[in-house]
Design a protein around this motif. Structure first.
Motif, PDB file in Angstrom:
ATOM      1  N   VAL A   1       0.832  -1.200   0.000  1.00 15.58           N
ATOM      2  CA  VAL A   1       0.000   0.000   0.000  1.00 15.58           C
ATOM      3  C   VAL A   1       0.868   1.252   0.000  1.00 15.58           C
ATOM      4  CG1 VAL A   1      -2.006  -1.062   1.084  1.00 15.58           C
ATOM      5  CG2 VAL A   1      -0.201  -0.122   2.514  1.00 15.58           C
ATOM      6  N   ALA A   2       0.301   2.329  -0.564  1.00 18.03           N
ATOM      7  CA  ALA A   2       1.004   3.608  -0.641  1.00 18.03           C
ATOM      8  C   ALA A   2       0.007   4.738  -0.428  1.00 18.03           C
ATOM      9  CB  ALA A   2       1.686   3.756  -1.994  1.00 18.03           C
ATOM     10  N   LYS A   3       0.538   5.931  -0.187  1.00 21.44           N
ATOM     11  CA  LYS A   3      -0.321   7.110  -0.058  1.00 21.44           C
ATOM     12  C   LYS A   3      -1.128   7.289  -1.332  1.00 21.44           C
ATOM     13  CE  LYS A   3      -0.147  12.128   0.591  1.00 21.44           C
ATOM     14  NZ  LYS A   3       0.733  13.299   0.791  1.00 21.44           N
ATOM     15  N   LYS A   4      -2.380   7.625  -1.196  1.00 20.85           N
ATOM     16  CA  LYS A   4      -3.291   7.735  -2.329  1.00 20.85           C
ATOM     17  C   LYS A   4      -2.737   8.701  -3.370  1.00 20.85           C
ATOM     18  CE  LYS A   4      -8.234   8.208  -3.269  1.00 20.85           C
ATOM     19  NZ  LYS A   4      -8.394   6.769  -3.562  1.00 20.85           N
TER      20      LYS A   4
ATOM     21  N   GLN B   1      -7.435   6.929   2.268  1.00 23.31           N
ATOM     22  CA  GLN B   1      -6.209   7.679   1.985  1.00 23.31           C
ATOM     23  C   GLN B   1      -5.103   6.789   1.408  1.00 23.31           C
ATOM     24  OE1 GLN B   1      -7.679   8.204   5.358  1.00 23.31           O
ATOM     25  NE2 GLN B   1      -8.903   9.657   4.128  1.00 23.31           N
ATOM     26  N   LEU B   2      -5.474   5.549   1.010  1.00 22.96           N
ATOM     27  CA  LEU B   2      -4.468   4.584   0.568  1.00 22.96           C
ATOM     28  C   LEU B   2      -4.828   3.977  -0.782  1.00 22.96           C
ATOM     29  CD1 LEU B   2      -4.067   2.767   3.996  1.00 22.96           C
ATOM     30  CD2 LEU B   2      -2.318   4.216   2.929  1.00 22.96           C
ATOM     31  N   ASP B   3      -3.789   3.559  -1.496  1.00 25.49           N
ATOM     32  CA  ASP B   3      -3.938   2.783  -2.729  1.00 25.49           C
ATOM     33  C   ASP B   3      -3.203   1.456  -2.577  1.00 25.49           C
ATOM     34  OD1 ASP B   3      -5.383   4.681  -4.186  1.00 25.49           O
ATOM     35  OD2 ASP B   3      -3.555   5.654  -4.931  1.00 25.49           O
ATOM     36  N   ILE B   4      -3.749   0.396  -3.151  1.00 27.35           N
ATOM     37  CA  ILE B   4      -3.017  -0.862  -3.276  1.00 27.35           C
ATOM     38  C   ILE B   4      -2.171  -0.793  -4.535  1.00 27.35           C
ATOM     39  CG2 ILE B   4      -3.211  -3.340  -3.682  1.00 27.35           C
ATOM     40  CD1 ILE B   4      -5.744  -3.362  -2.065  1.00 27.35           C
TER      41      ILE B   4
END
Length: 307
Positions: free
Chosen positions: A170-173, A253-256
């Motif tokens: 996961v990373a910051k959106k 607030q996250l993206d895979i």
């Protein structure tokens, strides 16, 4: 013949002393002597050579001792079987890794206390390898941990799979816009991970090492909520079980991130001693609760974006 007489004979042979046998069984020496004599009378044969001090088993006594040891083991198993059909009482010691505990422990403990009011539950936390060792040393009754499906358990322990976890990066959106990445392309971004000893971190390190790579550690800290919050603030990449991500307050607030050469899966294991004990019902209850929790769909907290 009586089980008490058999126990007395076995104790004398094992301890090589009537006095030590009496102490181990918390009886008088005369009581031990009388029980051994009763056993010999029932069998119609002498089992001890009393011409030496202390008495030693003769040839027949040695063969009888071997068989009696098996008889007492089966008696113990019979008693355990009866106990297992009753509601467990006393102390129940369970180990749960934090990743699983964060998701299921509170609800499971409440349900366990309601189901078995005579049971006092003690919970230990730690990495999977640590909890496995504690089960092997009989310091805890069972453990819930994450291991690969190919995990080989130490002798005397058994495990059962309660479910399977997909780990996601996961990373910051919006910070990683490409549709796919390879591990070597993520080095400069860095990672937010558990301290050394974590199975997730070890799996990532193994995969990187197989490719001749290392990872850049931006932050190491305990706690899935804290880690996801740091990732959401742009501190680095995270590695998290998908069910925990789906239930996180930081989800929006996250993206895979799709990492094409890293698709880790781990099994949720319930590990215990091979022979059932008096808290087997409690162990089975925890196993079922964990399996149900991870099989259930995530609550609708939002939708995670896969890039």
């Amino acid at each position: 013949m009586k089980i008490d007489d058999i126990s007395a004979f076995v104790a004398v042979v094992r301890n090589q002393s009537v006095s030590a046998a009496a102490e181990s069984l918390r009886l008088t020496q005369s009581a031990i002597t009388r029980r051994v004599q009763n056993f010999e009378q029932d069998l119609g044969v002498e089992l001890l050579d009393r011409s030496v001090k202390p008495p030693r088993p003769n040839a027949t006594g040695k063969r009888v001792f071997e068989q009696c040891s098996k008889v007492l083991l089966e008696v113990d198993r019979l008693r355990d079987l009866v106990q297992n059909d009753q509601a467990p009482t006393g102390v129940f010691r369970i180990g749960v890794i934090q990743t699983v505990g964060d998701m299921v422990l509170l609800d499971t403990l409440q349900r366990l206390n309601a189901a078995f009011p005579g049971l006092h539950t003690e919970v230990a936390s730690g990495w999977g390898a640590q909890l496995l060792e504690r089960v092997a040393n009989a310091e805890i009754d069972a453990a819930v941990a994450l291991f690969p499906a190919t995990k080989v358990l130490p002798e005397g322990l058994v495990g059962r799979a309660l479910g399977r976890l997909e780990l996601v990066v996961v990373a910051k959106k919006g910070s990683m816009p490409r549709r796919s990445y390879k591990l070597r392309e993520l080095y400069d971004v860095g990672w937010v991970l558990n301290p050394d000893g974590c199975g997730f971190r070890a799996g990532l390190a193994r995969t990187l090492a197989q490719q001749g790579l290392s990872f850049k550690l931006n932050l190491e800290t305990f706690g899935t909520d804290l880690q996801l919050g740091l990732v959401a603030n742009g501190a680095g990449l995270g590695l998290m079980p998908l069910p925990i991500l789906e239930r996180s307050r930081h989800l929006a607030q996250l993206d895979i991130i799709n990492v094409s050469d890293f698709k880790p899966l781990l099994d949720i294991w319930l590990i215990q001693a091979q022979l059932p004990g008096p808290v087997q019902h409690a162990i089975d209850f925890v196993a079922q609760a964990v399996a149900e929790a991870f099989a259930a769909p995530a609550p609708a907290l939002g939708k995670v974006r896969v890039v």
